[in-house]
Write a protein that holds these residues in place. Structure first.
Motif, PDB file in Angstrom:
ATOM      1  N   SER A  95       0.838  -1.208   0.000  1.00  0.00           N
ATOM      2  CA  SER A  95       0.000   0.000   0.000  1.00  0.00           C
ATOM      3  C   SER A  95       0.873   1.259   0.000  1.00  0.00           C
ATOM      4  CB  SER A  95      -0.912  -0.015   1.219  1.00  0.00           C
ATOM      5  OG  SER A  95      -1.643   1.165   1.301  1.00  0.00           O
ATOM      6  N   LEU A  96       1.928   1.249   0.788  1.00  0.00           N
ATOM      7  CA  LEU A  96       2.856   2.382   0.814  1.00  0.00           C
ATOM      8  C   LEU A  96       3.498   2.581  -0.559  1.00  0.00           C
ATOM      9  CD1 LEU A  96       4.476   4.573   2.358  1.00  0.00           C
ATOM     10  CD2 LEU A  96       6.135   2.778   2.898  1.00  0.00           C
ATOM     11  N   PHE A  97       3.975   1.497  -1.164  1.00  0.00           N
ATOM     12  CA  PHE A  97       4.598   1.596  -2.486  1.00  0.00           C
ATOM     13  C   PHE A  97       3.609   2.120  -3.529  1.00  0.00           C
ATOM     14  CE2 PHE A  97       8.020  -1.851  -1.623  1.00  0.00           C
ATOM     15  CZ  PHE A  97       8.831  -0.906  -1.047  1.00  0.00           C
ATOM     16  N   ARG A  98       2.371   1.677  -3.436  1.00  0.00           N
ATOM     17  CA  ARG A  98       1.349   2.150  -4.383  1.00  0.00           C
ATOM     18  C   ARG A  98       1.177   3.663  -4.247  1.00  0.00           C
ATOM     19  NH1 ARG A  98      -2.846   0.941  -7.585  1.00  0.00           N
ATOM     20  NH2 ARG A  98      -4.795   2.075  -7.353  1.00  0.00           N
ATOM     21  N   SER A  99       1.058   4.131  -3.023  1.00  0.00           N
ATOM     22  CA  SER A  99       0.907   5.573  -2.795  1.00  0.00           C
ATOM     23  C   SER A  99       2.133   6.330  -3.288  1.00  0.00           C
ATOM     24  CB  SER A  99       0.681   5.864  -1.318  1.00  0.00           C
ATOM     25  OG  SER A  99      -0.547   5.346  -0.892  1.00  0.00           O
ATOM     26  N   MET A 100       3.310   5.806  -3.018  1.00  0.00           N
ATOM     27  CA  MET A 100       4.540   6.459  -3.471  1.00  0.00           C
ATOM     28  C   MET A 100       4.569   6.545  -4.994  1.00  0.00           C
ATOM     29  SD  MET A 100       7.323   4.821  -0.842  1.00  0.00           S
ATOM     30  CE  MET A 100       8.738   5.487  -1.717  1.00  0.00           C
ATOM     31  N   TYR A 101       4.167   5.465  -5.646  1.00  0.00           N
ATOM     32  CA  TYR A 101       4.149   5.443  -7.109  1.00  0.00           C
ATOM     33  C   TYR A 101       3.156   6.468  -7.651  1.00  0.00           C
ATOM     34  CZ  TYR A 101       3.404   3.857 -11.869  1.00  0.00           C
ATOM     35  OH  TYR A 101       3.276   3.816 -13.231  1.00  0.00           O
ATOM     36  N   LEU A 102       1.943   6.473  -7.103  1.00  0.00           N
ATOM     37  CA  LEU A 102       0.904   7.387  -7.584  1.00  0.00           C
ATOM     38  C   LEU A 102       1.261   8.849  -7.348  1.00  0.00           C
ATOM     39  CD1 LEU A 102      -2.275   5.434  -6.456  1.00  0.00           C
ATOM     40  CD2 LEU A 102      -1.422   5.719  -8.799  1.00  0.00           C
ATOM     41  N   LEU A 103       1.999   9.109  -6.273  1.00  0.00           N
ATOM     42  CA  LEU A 103       2.381  10.487  -5.934  1.00  0.00           C
ATOM     43  C   LEU A 103       3.769  10.855  -6.451  1.00  0.00           C
ATOM     44  CD1 LEU A 103       1.006  10.499  -2.292  1.00  0.00           C
ATOM     45  CD2 LEU A 103      -0.043  11.537  -4.323  1.00  0.00           C
ATOM     46  N   ASP A 104       4.392   9.927  -7.154  1.00  0.00           N
ATOM     47  CA  ASP A 104       5.732  10.138  -7.707  1.00  0.00           C
ATOM     48  C   ASP A 104       6.733  10.534  -6.614  1.00  0.00           C
ATOM     49  OD1 ASP A 104       7.629  10.105  -9.742  1.00  0.00           O
ATOM     50  OD2 ASP A 104       7.356  12.242 -10.170  1.00  0.00           O
ATOM     51  N   ILE A 105       6.730   9.748  -5.526  1.00  0.00           N
ATOM     52  CA  ILE A 105       7.666   9.961  -4.418  1.00  0.00           C
ATOM     53  C   ILE A 105       8.768   8.923  -4.512  1.00  0.00           C
ATOM     54  CG2 ILE A 105       7.948   9.934  -1.903  1.00  0.00           C
ATOM     55  CD1 ILE A 105       4.989  10.748  -1.694  1.00  0.00           C
ATOM     56  N   ASP A 106      10.002   9.405  -4.505  1.00  0.00           N
ATOM     57  CA  ASP A 106      11.154   8.516  -4.554  1.00  0.00           C
ATOM     58  C   ASP A 106      11.524   8.087  -3.122  1.00  0.00           C
ATOM     59  OD1 ASP A 106      14.558   8.527  -4.910  1.00  0.00           O
ATOM     60  OD2 ASP A 106      13.288   7.347  -6.270  1.00  0.00           O
ATOM     61  N   VAL A 107      12.061   6.897  -2.996  1.00  0.00           N
ATOM     62  CA  VAL A 107      12.464   6.387  -1.682  1.00  0.00           C
ATOM     63  C   VAL A 107      13.424   7.352  -0.990  1.00  0.00           C
ATOM     64  CG1 VAL A 107      13.673   4.511  -0.490  1.00  0.00           C
ATOM     65  CG2 VAL A 107      12.111   3.978  -2.361  1.00  0.00           C
ATOM     66  N   ASP A 108      14.342   7.938  -1.741  1.00  0.00           N
ATOM     67  CA  ASP A 108      15.321   8.870  -1.162  1.00  0.00           C
ATOM     68  C   ASP A 108      14.663  10.114  -0.556  1.00  0.00           C
ATOM     69  OD1 ASP A 108      17.415   7.197  -1.830  1.00  0.00           O
ATOM     70  OD2 ASP A 108      17.736   8.149  -3.781  1.00  0.00           O
ATOM     71  N   GLU A 109      13.508  10.504  -1.087  1.00  0.00           N
ATOM     72  CA  GLU A 109      12.792  11.661  -0.546  1.00  0.00           C
ATOM     73  C   GLU A 109      12.284  11.409   0.878  1.00  0.00           C
ATOM     74  OE1 GLU A 109       9.829  13.689  -3.074  1.00  0.00           O
ATOM     75  OE2 GLU A 109      10.536  12.331  -4.655  1.00  0.00           O
ATOM     76  N   LEU A 110      12.065  10.164   1.215  1.00  0.00           N
ATOM     77  CA  LEU A 110      11.499   9.821   2.524  1.00  0.00           C
ATOM     78  C   LEU A 110      12.529   9.761   3.643  1.00  0.00           C
ATOM     79  CD1 LEU A 110       8.981   7.028   1.504  1.00  0.00           C
ATOM     80  CD2 LEU A 110       8.538   9.465   1.859  1.00  0.00           C
ATOM     81  N   LYS A 111      13.778   9.613   3.294  1.00  0.00           N
ATOM     82  CA  LYS A 111      14.818   9.450   4.311  1.00  0.00           C
ATOM     83  C   LYS A 111      14.846  10.582   5.339  1.00  0.00           C
ATOM     84  CE  LYS A 111      19.621   8.250   4.995  1.00  0.00           C
ATOM     85  NZ  LYS A 111      19.705   6.970   5.586  1.00  0.00           N
ATOM     86  N   PRO A 112      14.806  11.861   4.939  1.00  0.00           N
ATOM     87  CA  PRO A 112      14.811  12.926   5.956  1.00  0.00           C
ATOM     88  C   PRO A 112      13.610  12.848   6.908  1.00  0.00           C
ATOM     89  CG  PRO A 112      15.115  13.854   3.757  1.00  0.00           C
ATOM     90  CD  PRO A 112      14.825  12.409   3.586  1.00  0.00           C
TER      91      PRO A 112
END
Length: 123
Positions: A95-112
């Motif tokens: 579910s998290l990956f789906r949301s990230m994909y739909l919102l065009d969020i890269d994994v690196d953006e989440l680190k901070p």
């Protein structure tokens, strides 16, 4: 403790006990509160707590020393982490990956955000 309608109460109590272990509030080989004590503390029926203890015993997270009480199993932290990781990866991560994909969020953006969360909640 406030219980959610989405999951059985005994499972939520199991999560609470596991969280106490992972947060080092209850140490391996340490005695946990009795069934009655937990029932009073959590405002539930002792039979519900007993059901939780039976589940955690089957998973070898706690063990019963007859006449003394329940104790955290020496390998509890390792077993809890593995069980929780497997559950997270199979149930929550898609579910998290789906949301990230739909919102065009890269994994690196989440680190901070993750680092900020750790600092504010666990230090």
């Amino acid at each position: 403790m406030e219980f959610k309608d989405s999951q059985a109460i005994y499972l939520q109590i199991a999560d609470y006990i596991c969280e106490q272990v992972l947060l080092n509030k209850w140490q391996p080989e340490e005695r946990i509160p009795s069934v009655r004590e937990l029932a009073v503390q959590l405002e539930v029926n002792p039979n519900t707590v007993m059901r939780t203890c039976e589940l955690l015993q089957q998973q070898e997270i706690i063990s019963n020393k007859r006449g003394i009480g329940y104790f955290i199993h020496p390998d509890a932290v390792k077993k809890i982490r593995q069980f929780k990781k497997d559950s997270f990866i199979s149930n929550e991560l898609p579910s998290l990956f789906r949301s990230m994909y739909l919102l065009d969020i890269d994994v690196d953006e989440l680190k901070p955000y993750y680092e900020k969360f750790k600092k504010s909640n666990f230090r």
